[in-house]
Design a protein around this motif. Structure first.
Motif, PDB file in Angstrom:
ATOM      1  N   TYR A   1      -7.287  -3.739 -10.772  1.00 59.01           N
ATOM      2  CA  TYR A   1      -6.085  -4.510 -10.454  1.00 59.01           C
ATOM      3  C   TYR A   1      -5.870  -4.704  -8.957  1.00 59.01           C
ATOM      4  O   TYR A   1      -4.911  -5.340  -8.540  1.00 59.01           O
ATOM      5  N   GLY A   2      -6.761  -4.134  -8.155  1.00 64.68           N
ATOM      6  CA  GLY A   2      -6.636  -4.231  -6.710  1.00 64.68           C
ATOM      7  C   GLY A   2      -6.891  -2.889  -6.047  1.00 64.68           C
ATOM      8  O   GLY A   2      -7.340  -1.937  -6.689  1.00 64.68           O
TER       9      GLY A   2
ATOM     10  N   ILE B   1      -0.759   0.117  -5.766  1.00 64.47           N
ATOM     11  CA  ILE B   1      -1.832  -0.877  -5.759  1.00 64.47           C
ATOM     12  C   ILE B   1      -1.324  -2.141  -5.074  1.00 64.47           C
ATOM     13  O   ILE B   1      -0.352  -2.757  -5.524  1.00 64.47           O
TER      14      ILE B   1
ATOM     15  N   THR C   1      -9.717  -0.550  -7.822  1.00 63.95           N
ATOM     16  CA  THR C   1      -9.329  -0.529  -9.232  1.00 63.95           C
ATOM     17  C   THR C   1      -9.466  -1.946  -9.783  1.00 63.95           C
ATOM     18  O   THR C   1      -9.567  -2.911  -9.002  1.00 63.95           O
TER      19      THR C   1
ATOM     20  N   ASN D   1       4.652   0.476  -6.704  1.00 68.44           N
ATOM     21  CA  ASN D   1       3.251   0.450  -7.126  1.00 68.44           C
ATOM     22  C   ASN D   1       2.341   0.684  -5.920  1.00 68.44           C
ATOM     23  O   ASN D   1       2.401  -0.056  -4.943  1.00 68.44           O
TER      24      ASN D   1
END
Length: 317
Positions: free
Chosen positions: A19-20, A276, A17, A274
């Motif tokens: 974001y990671g 991620i 993603t 989260n």
């Protein structure tokens, strides 16, 4: 001790993603003996369906091993995987979207037989289709009907017949009854258990319904945020749950008895962590009433606290 039919070792599936990495499945270890059923439960988004599809390589894993009859199938090339498809199949969750609306029942059931060129003439093919329809209790008069003409229970029977067409040994059942009425759910579950006894099938049964998984499973694995947090024989898990998340899931099972109104329920509070780049520590810590300072300091592996009962909790380290 007999070798398990299927086993995973540190199986991971991450999605990239902006974001990671999203850790959908993160280091899952499981094993299933031939002829048994492993139930996998957890709330939506915990990674149970991704795990099932990764085992079949419908989704390619990020790392780890999937051992089928002792061989790591992640090393198989396309030709070997095609041959393996005869032994490993899947029943999908939605019995409508998983069926081609432009194909009749007979064409849907016959499709895997045609793809793998099992029969050389149409007479033998048609005979096999009728045999499969009989096995899943579909009337012959429905052979030329289309999926939209049938109810959900009959559609799911088509999906089961298609999965059985190549005489598989192992089937991933991805929430096969969640889209059905309660009475139809019972019919499909009883059919699947009967087929297992008759054909020696091995199931991974994925569901969020704990009442269903208790009915069909030999062993149950509880997942949360991509990891396994508890695994035990079905009776043991229901009678002696150890992880707070498992206790909360079991307390949420509806019971048709007014006396249960006074029974204490474990209410989950707090924010879901989260997925991620989740970092170290227990991913359930933010919602756990038993959380300690050390819960977020290091990863907490599964530990066997009694025969075949494994828990990932700092209280047992």
């Amino acid at each position: 001790m007999a070798q398990p039919l299927l086993k995973t070792e540190d199986l991971k599936k991450y999605y990239k993603t902006p974001y990671g990495d999203l850790h959908a499945v993160d280091g899952v270890n499981l094993s299933i003996n031939e002829g048994e059923t492993l139930g996998i439960v957890g709330e939506s988004g915990c990674g149970k369906s991704t795990l099932g599809r990764t085992i079949l390589r419908l989704i390619e894993p990020t790392s780890g091993e999937v051992l089928y009859k002792g061989e790591n199938i992640l090393n198989y090339n396309a030709a070997k995987m095609r041959a393996l498809c005869k032994e490993m199949q899947i029943i999908f969750q939605d019995p409508f979207s998983s069926l081609n609306p432009r194909m009749t029942i007979s064409e849907i059931i016959a499709e895997p037989l045609k793809v793998h060129k099992v029969f050389k003439n149409s007479a033998d093919l048609n005979k096999k289709v009728f045999e499969l329809m009989d096995v899943v209790e579909l009337a012959e008069r429905l052979v030329n009907t289309y999926p939209h003409e049938l109810d959900g229970g009959r559609r799911q029977r088509i999906g089961i017949a298609r999965a059985l067409a190549l005489d598989p040994k192992f089937i991933v059942c991805d929430e096969p009854v969640s889209a059905l009425d309660v009475s139809v759910q019972a019919q499909i579950l009883n059919l699947m258990m009967d087929l297992q006894d008759r054909m020696g099938l091995t199931y991974i049964f994925i569901t969020h319904n704990l009442s269903v998984v208790k009915h069909i499973s030999d062993e149950i694995m509880v997942m949360y945020m991509g990891v396994c947090i508890e695994r035990a024989p079905a009776k043991e898990l229901f009678s002696n749950p150890q992880h707070y998340y498992t206790k909360a899931l079991l307390s949420a099972i509806p019971v048709a008895d007014l006396s249960y109104r006074k029974k204490k329920r474990e209410i989950l509070k707090g924010e879901v962590s989260n997925p991620i780049n989740p970092g170290l520590g227990c991913r359930f810590a933010a919602r756990c009433l038993n959380a300690e300072a050390g819960c977020t300091d290091k990863d907490i592996p599964l530990k066997e606290i009694s025969p075949n009962h494994f828990v990932a909790c700092i209280r047992f380290m």
